[in-house]
Design an enzyme around this catalytic site. Structure first.
Site, PDB file in Angstrom:
ATOM      1  N   CYS A   9       0.803  -1.229   0.000  1.00  0.00           N
ATOM      2  CA  CYS A   9       0.000   0.000   0.000  1.00  0.00           C
ATOM      3  C   CYS A   9       0.834   1.276   0.000  1.00  0.00           C
ATOM      4  CB  CYS A   9      -0.946  -0.007   1.192  1.00  0.00           C
ATOM      5  SG  CYS A   9      -1.988  -1.467   1.256  1.00  0.00           S
TER       6      CYS A   9
ATOM      7  N   HIS B  85      -2.517   8.061   6.315  1.00  0.00           N
ATOM      8  CA  HIS B  85      -2.751   6.751   5.697  1.00  0.00           C
ATOM      9  C   HIS B  85      -4.143   6.251   6.084  1.00  0.00           C
ATOM     10  CE1 HIS B  85      -1.950   2.848   4.010  1.00  0.00           C
ATOM     11  NE2 HIS B  85      -2.205   2.260   5.169  1.00  0.00           N
TER      12      HIS B  85
ATOM     13  N   GLU C 222      -1.097   5.192  13.851  1.00  0.00           N
ATOM     14  CA  GLU C 222      -0.640   6.360  13.094  1.00  0.00           C
ATOM     15  C   GLU C 222      -0.790   7.637  13.910  1.00  0.00           C
ATOM     16  OE1 GLU C 222      -1.070   8.494   8.704  1.00  0.00           O
ATOM     17  OE2 GLU C 222      -2.545   6.975   9.304  1.00  0.00           O
TER      18      GLU C 222
ATOM     19  N   LYS D 127      -9.238   8.539   2.342  1.00  0.00           N
ATOM     20  CA  LYS D 127      -9.757   7.188   2.104  1.00  0.00           C
ATOM     21  C   LYS D 127     -11.199   7.059   2.578  1.00  0.00           C
ATOM     22  CE  LYS D 127      -5.369   4.605   2.202  1.00  0.00           C
ATOM     23  NZ  LYS D 127      -4.417   5.686   2.574  1.00  0.00           N
TER      24      LYS D 127
ATOM     25  N   HIS E  82      -9.644   2.463  -0.115  1.00  0.00           N
ATOM     26  CA  HIS E  82      -8.196   2.228  -0.090  1.00  0.00           C
ATOM     27  C   HIS E  82      -7.749   1.635  -1.422  1.00  0.00           C
ATOM     28  CE1 HIS E  82      -4.234   1.460   1.028  1.00  0.00           C
ATOM     29  NE2 HIS E  82      -4.383   0.533   1.972  1.00  0.00           N
TER      30      HIS E  82
ATOM     31  N   PHE F 120       1.382  -3.591   3.935  1.00  0.00           N
ATOM     32  CA  PHE F 120       1.627  -4.927   4.473  1.00  0.00           C
ATOM     33  C   PHE F 120       3.111  -5.259   4.296  1.00  0.00           C
ATOM     34  CE2 PHE F 120      -2.770  -7.220   4.098  1.00  0.00           C
ATOM     35  CZ  PHE F 120      -3.310  -6.297   4.963  1.00  0.00           C
TER      36      PHE F 120
END
Length: 414
Positions: free
Chosen positions: A163, A303, A314, A334, A339, A400
């Site tokens: 991502c 994010h 975050e 998002k 996403h 990931f």
């Protein structure tokens, strides 16, 4: 080191098929979530996603050419076409040996892979694959296709950091240009992962929201009731070039990129570090490279995917870097786009650049009750866009495998 500027943008997203449409939807808080149309979802826990709507690639492809490309490559070439036109580039007047493509993607041609394997199984194991199978599905083909279309012989590769892939690609492009290895690089990322295997796989890992009854409000970053992310698709392209190169060709400079931090959580295959250790390092490295203090950042595109652990880690990282009640507006776009996985960093970089251009911060929608630990510590730009002077904007992306990428954009001055 050379200065690196942005001279062109292109976007295709679940909330707009060009940069203008995308930005208009962002600042008006439009959700792209809707029931999935690509396949029968009756057996799936999640039945919705943020699909691109009314996409028509025919204007940029030769007749019968579309079948050669997976949808993720079609998206890549579509947004590149817009960015090139936006930047007013005539490649025949430029040194194409010094113009490259660095692209990002997480899944590549996953829909092609599913389709071809499905046909193979239906054919009782007879290997009757399309001759386009391999070039359609491999993850690097978008960068290759862009270079072939325009005859660009410079640096060319694909980043695959999940991502954070397209943000990593943008930072790599920034570095190669400032090191003098290229004059111009087309960068960004694309993803077309709204497929049965993606929805099924993310459901199995309990990563997706299952708010099927009210999917437009399913992506709710920072909300105490958030239950997972909403899968999106699309692409974003940026034209990066050295300041000298842009001036020489009389380009209109949109913004400048001044910092990029790459790091790793080194913690878990799919989860972020609970205290945001990798995120802290990535943001600190970006600030150090930009040679600015944290209080100079006016906007942070988080994010913030709307997952329970990811959003809180975050915000913990931001508190460590920026302190409580920081100067910056924070928003999670998002909440509107879903996403885009490997394409997320590209469209979120565009959101940062448009915020700098327009002095307007897009909102975080759907968030009703901010998680208690962070309720009074941050300006999360809830529900409505907020006008403010944006001189510096930061874009965070995490993937990931623990991949971290943070980039910083600046209002351009001579």
């Amino acid at each position: 080191m050379k200065r690196v500027v942005i001279t062109g943008l292109g976007a295709v997203t679940p909330i707009g098929n060009n940069v203008s449409e995308y930005w208009h939807s962002l600042i008006n808080g439009v959700s792209g979530a809707a029931p999935i149309t690509r396949f029968d979802t009756s057996q799936f826990k999640t039945k919705f996603a943020c699909e691109v709507k009314n996409f028509d690639p025919q204007g940029i492809f030769e007749k019968n050419e579309i079948r050669k490309y997976d949808l993720f490559t079609q998206y890549a070439m579509y947004v590149t076409d817009e960015a090139i036109k936006n930047a007013n580039i005539d490649f025949e007047t430029l040194n194409k040996d010094r113009i490259g493509v660095i692209w990002g993607s997480g899944d590549g041609g996953v829909s092609t892979f599913e389709e071809q394997i499905g046909e193979y199984k239906l054919g009782n194991g007879t290997p009757r694959f399309s001759p386009f199978f391999i070039p359609k599905r491999i993850i690097n083909i978008a960068s290759g296709a862009i270079s072939i279309k325009y005859g660009l012989r410079g640096i060319n590769y694909t980043t695959a950091s999940a991502c954070s892939a397209s943000n990593t690609a943008i930072i790599d492009a920034f570095n190669y240009i400032r090191w003098g290895k290229a004059d111009m690089i087309i960068s960004g990322g694309s993803e077309a992962s709204i497929t049965e295997s993606s929805i099924g796989g993310f459901n199995a890992s309990k990563a997706l929201s299952t708010l099927n009854e009210d999917c437009g409000k399913a992506s709710r970053p920072f909300d105490s009731t958030r239950d997972g992310f909403v899968l999106g698709e699309g692409a974003g392209a940026l034209i990066l070039e050295s300041y000298e190169h842009a001036i020489k060709r009389n380009a209109v400079i949109i913004a400048e990129i001044v910092g990029g931090g790459l790091a790793a959580d080194a913690y878990h295959l799919t989860g972020t570090h609970p205290d945001g250790e990798g995120a802290i390092l990535g943001m600190q490295l970006a600030l150090e490279e930009a040679q600015i203090t944290p209080d100079k950042i006016d906007y942070i595109n988080a994010h913030a995917t709307s997952t329970p652990t990811g959003d809180s880690s975050e915000l913990k990282a931001m508190e460590k870097v920026f302190g409580s009640n920081p100067n910056a507006n924070i928003s999670a776009t998002k909440s509107m786009t879903g996403h885009l996985l490997g394409g997320a960093g590209a469209i979120e970089a565009i959101a940062c650049i448009k915020a700098i251009q327009e002095n307007m911060v897009p909102p975080t929608i759907n968030t009703q009750t901010v998680e208690q630990d962070f309720a009074n510590k941050f300006n999360l730009t809830l529900e409505k866009a907020q006008p403010r002077i944006v001189n510096y904007a930061m874009s965070n992306t995490f993937g990931f495998g623990g991949h971290i990428a943070s980039s910083i954009f600046k209002k351009f001055t001579e």
